[in-house]
Design an enzyme around this catalytic site. Structure first.
Site, PDB file in Angstrom:
ATOM      1  CE1 TYR A   1      44.411  41.755  44.100  1.00  0.00           C
ATOM      2  CE2 TYR A   1      44.481  41.849  46.564  1.00  0.00           C
ATOM      3  CZ  TYR A   1      43.737  41.398  45.312  1.00  0.00           C
ATOM      4  OH  TYR A   1      42.498  40.949  45.560  1.00  0.00           O
TER       5      TYR A   1
ATOM      6  CB  SER B   1      41.211  43.352  48.499  1.00  0.00           C
ATOM      7  OG  SER B   1      41.999  42.249  49.137  1.00  0.00           O
TER       8      SER B   1
HETATM    9  P1  NDP Z   1      38.307  35.185  40.087  1.00  0.00           P
HETATM   10  O1  NDP Z   1      39.673  35.098  39.609  1.00  0.00           O
HETATM   11  O2  NDP Z   1      37.272  33.920  40.100  1.00  0.00           O
HETATM   12  O3  NDP Z   1      37.317  36.126  39.255  1.00  0.00           O
HETATM   13  C1  NDP Z   1      38.068  37.292  38.647  1.00  0.00           C
HETATM   14  C2  NDP Z   1      37.172  37.758  37.329  1.00  0.00           C
HETATM   15  O4  NDP Z   1      37.753  38.901  36.599  1.00  0.00           O
HETATM   16  C3  NDP Z   1      37.164  36.590  36.484  1.00  0.00           C
HETATM   17  O5  NDP Z   1      35.711  36.694  36.113  1.00  0.00           O
HETATM   18  C4  NDP Z   1      37.954  37.055  35.154  1.00  0.00           C
HETATM   19  O6  NDP Z   1      37.315  36.643  33.858  1.00  0.00           O
HETATM   20  C5  NDP Z   1      37.825  38.575  35.356  1.00  0.00           C
HETATM   21  N1  NDP Z   1      38.683  39.192  34.467  1.00  0.00           N
HETATM   22  C6  NDP Z   1      40.189  39.282  34.805  1.00  0.00           C
HETATM   23  N2  NDP Z   1      40.632  40.069  33.697  1.00  0.00           N
HETATM   24  C7  NDP Z   1      39.631  40.795  33.182  1.00  0.00           C
HETATM   25  C8  NDP Z   1      39.733  41.746  32.062  1.00  0.00           C
HETATM   26  N3  NDP Z   1      40.756  42.256  31.750  1.00  0.00           N
HETATM   27  N4  NDP Z   1      38.458  42.165  31.818  1.00  0.00           N
HETATM   28  C9  NDP Z   1      37.445  41.617  32.210  1.00  0.00           C
HETATM   29  N5  NDP Z   1      37.477  40.670  33.104  1.00  0.00           N
HETATM   30  C10 NDP Z   1      38.535  40.203  33.670  1.00  0.00           C
HETATM   31  O7  NDP Z   1      38.268  35.822  41.305  1.00  0.00           O
HETATM   32  P2  NDP Z   1      37.546  36.513  42.343  1.00  0.00           P
HETATM   33  O8  NDP Z   1      36.030  36.173  42.207  1.00  0.00           O
HETATM   34  O9  NDP Z   1      38.095  36.350  44.012  1.00  0.00           O
HETATM   35  O10 NDP Z   1      37.605  38.107  42.148  1.00  0.00           O
HETATM   36  C11 NDP Z   1      36.633  39.022  41.938  1.00  0.00           C
HETATM   37  C12 NDP Z   1      37.165  40.481  42.804  1.00  0.00           C
HETATM   38  O11 NDP Z   1      37.434  40.132  44.112  1.00  0.00           O
HETATM   39  C13 NDP Z   1      38.654  40.866  42.263  1.00  0.00           C
HETATM   40  O12 NDP Z   1      38.627  42.234  42.093  1.00  0.00           O
HETATM   41  C14 NDP Z   1      39.495  40.537  43.319  1.00  0.00           C
HETATM   42  O13 NDP Z   1      40.712  41.199  43.530  1.00  0.00           O
HETATM   43  C15 NDP Z   1      38.407  40.673  44.514  1.00  0.00           C
HETATM   44  N6  NDP Z   1      38.886  40.037  45.800  1.00  0.00           N
HETATM   45  C16 NDP Z   1      38.989  38.591  45.700  1.00  0.00           C
HETATM   46  C17 NDP Z   1      39.294  37.951  46.924  1.00  0.00           C
HETATM   47  C18 NDP Z   1      39.420  36.623  47.120  1.00  0.00           C
HETATM   48  O14 NDP Z   1      40.036  36.252  48.000  1.00  0.00           O
HETATM   49  N7  NDP Z   1      38.930  35.769  46.359  1.00  0.00           N
HETATM   50  C19 NDP Z   1      39.702  38.739  48.229  1.00  0.00           C
HETATM   51  C20 NDP Z   1      39.563  40.081  48.028  1.00  0.00           C
HETATM   52  C21 NDP Z   1      39.283  40.705  46.781  1.00  0.00           C
HETATM   53  P3  NDP Z   1      38.088  36.446  32.405  1.00  0.00           P
HETATM   54  O15 NDP Z   1      39.273  35.729  32.889  1.00  0.00           O
HETATM   55  O16 NDP Z   1      37.104  35.426  31.865  1.00  0.00           O
HETATM   56  O17 NDP Z   1      38.146  37.689  31.859  1.00  0.00           O
END
Ligand code: NDP
Length: 243
Positions: free
Chosen positions: A155, A142
């Site tokens: 975070y 991030s």
């Molecule tokens: P979302 O919340 O849309 O996606 C996050 C995903 O992580 C979901 O598919 C969720 O699926 C999964 N997840 C959460 N906990 C678990 C777990 N214990 N095991 C397996 N899967 C898990 O957010 P983003 O797409 O934005 O996030 C993706 C990545 O991008 C993250 O690492 C985030 O920190 C990073 N990021 C995002 C930014 C943004 O502004 N969106 C900016 C910078 C970085 P489920 O709940 O079904 O398990």
């Protein structure tokens, strides 16, 4: 023809946001996709959409905080497609709050998913890639891996850790034909802020996130890092909305 054709890519956290868009994009370029997350019904419907479009995909419930489950999904990829070309360690959570709110369970969840989840991806994937003699890790950090802001101390700490771990992995795998990429998105449309429970932070985020990039923009950067010729190792990309 895309150089991704026929490659097997495991994507964690593919039930929404960046992971979901990455699965769509890589599948459309002919990669075999293996998707994992906890919400199996989301994976089911994404897999069905990809298959309808002619893509190759399989899926499994995955909680990245459990090493065993990470090992199982890698086994699934090997059983289905014979090898693992890349693992996108994307799963993450972001329940932001000021430290003084003492949301200790949320701190622990971020540490478990964002740091231990990535380490489990490495622990499960590295032996397989070493044995194959090739592979690529794409770890999602991030802009929080480069700067700290109020409410984001924990975070950001987890994302600094992902950045450190990724660079350590790159150095330690030198000479082993394993590519290591860190992708650091700025604010991106996804369900990520839904886990915030601190009221003032929820309100602040609504305004802050109004400039968010589409998740497909981050998916393209992931695809870019993967489709380079084998001798090109894209180590780090930061993608921010233009302001
Ligand atoms: P979302 O919340 O849309 O996606 C996050 C995903 O992580 C979901 O598919 C969720 O699926 C999964 N997840 C959460 N906990 C678990 C777990 N214990 N095991 C397996 N899967 C898990 O957010 P983003 O797409 O934005 O996030 C993706 C990545 O991008 C993250 O690492 C985030 O920190 C990073 N990021 C995002 C930014 C943004 O502004 N969106 C900016 C910078 C970085 P489920 O709940 O079904 O398990």
């Amino acid at each position: 023809m895309s150089s991704l054709k026929g490659k097997t890519v495991i994507i964690t956290g593919a039930s929404s946001g960046i992971g979901e868009e990455t699965a769509r994009l890589l599948a459309s370029q002919g990669a075999h996709i293996v998707i994992g997350a906890r919400r199996i019904e989301r994976l089911e419907s994404l897999a069905s959409e990809i298959r309808t479009g002619g893509g190759s995909v399989t899926y499994q419930r995955l909680d990245v905080t459990e090493l065993r489950q990470m090992q199982d999904i890698i086994q699934l990829a090997q059983n289905h497609f014979g090898q693992v070309d890349a693992i996108v360690n994307n799963a993450g959570v972001m329940p932001l709050s000021p430290l003084e709110a003492l949301k200790i369970d949320e701190w622990n969840r971020m540490i478990d998913v964002n740091i231990r989840g990535v380490l489990h991806g490495i622990a499960a994937g590295l032996p397989v890639m070493k044995k194959q003699g090739f592979g690529q890790f794409v770890n999602i950090a991030s802009i929080g891996a480069y700067e700290v802001s109020p409410t984001a101390a924990v975070y950001s700490a987890t994302k600094y850790a992902v950045r450190a771990i990724t660079d350590g992995l790159r150095q330690e795998t030198a000479g082993q034909n394993i590519r290591v990429t860190l992708i650091s998105p700025g604010v991106t449309e996804s369900e990520l802020p839904d886990s915030i429970t601190h009221k003032e932070t929820i309100d602040f985020m609504k305004e802050y996130r109004s400039i968010a990039l589409p998740a497909a923009a981050i998916a393209r950067s992931i695809a870019y890092a993967m489709e380079q010729p084998a001798e090109v190792d894209v180590n780090e990309m930061v993608i921010r909305p233009l302001v």
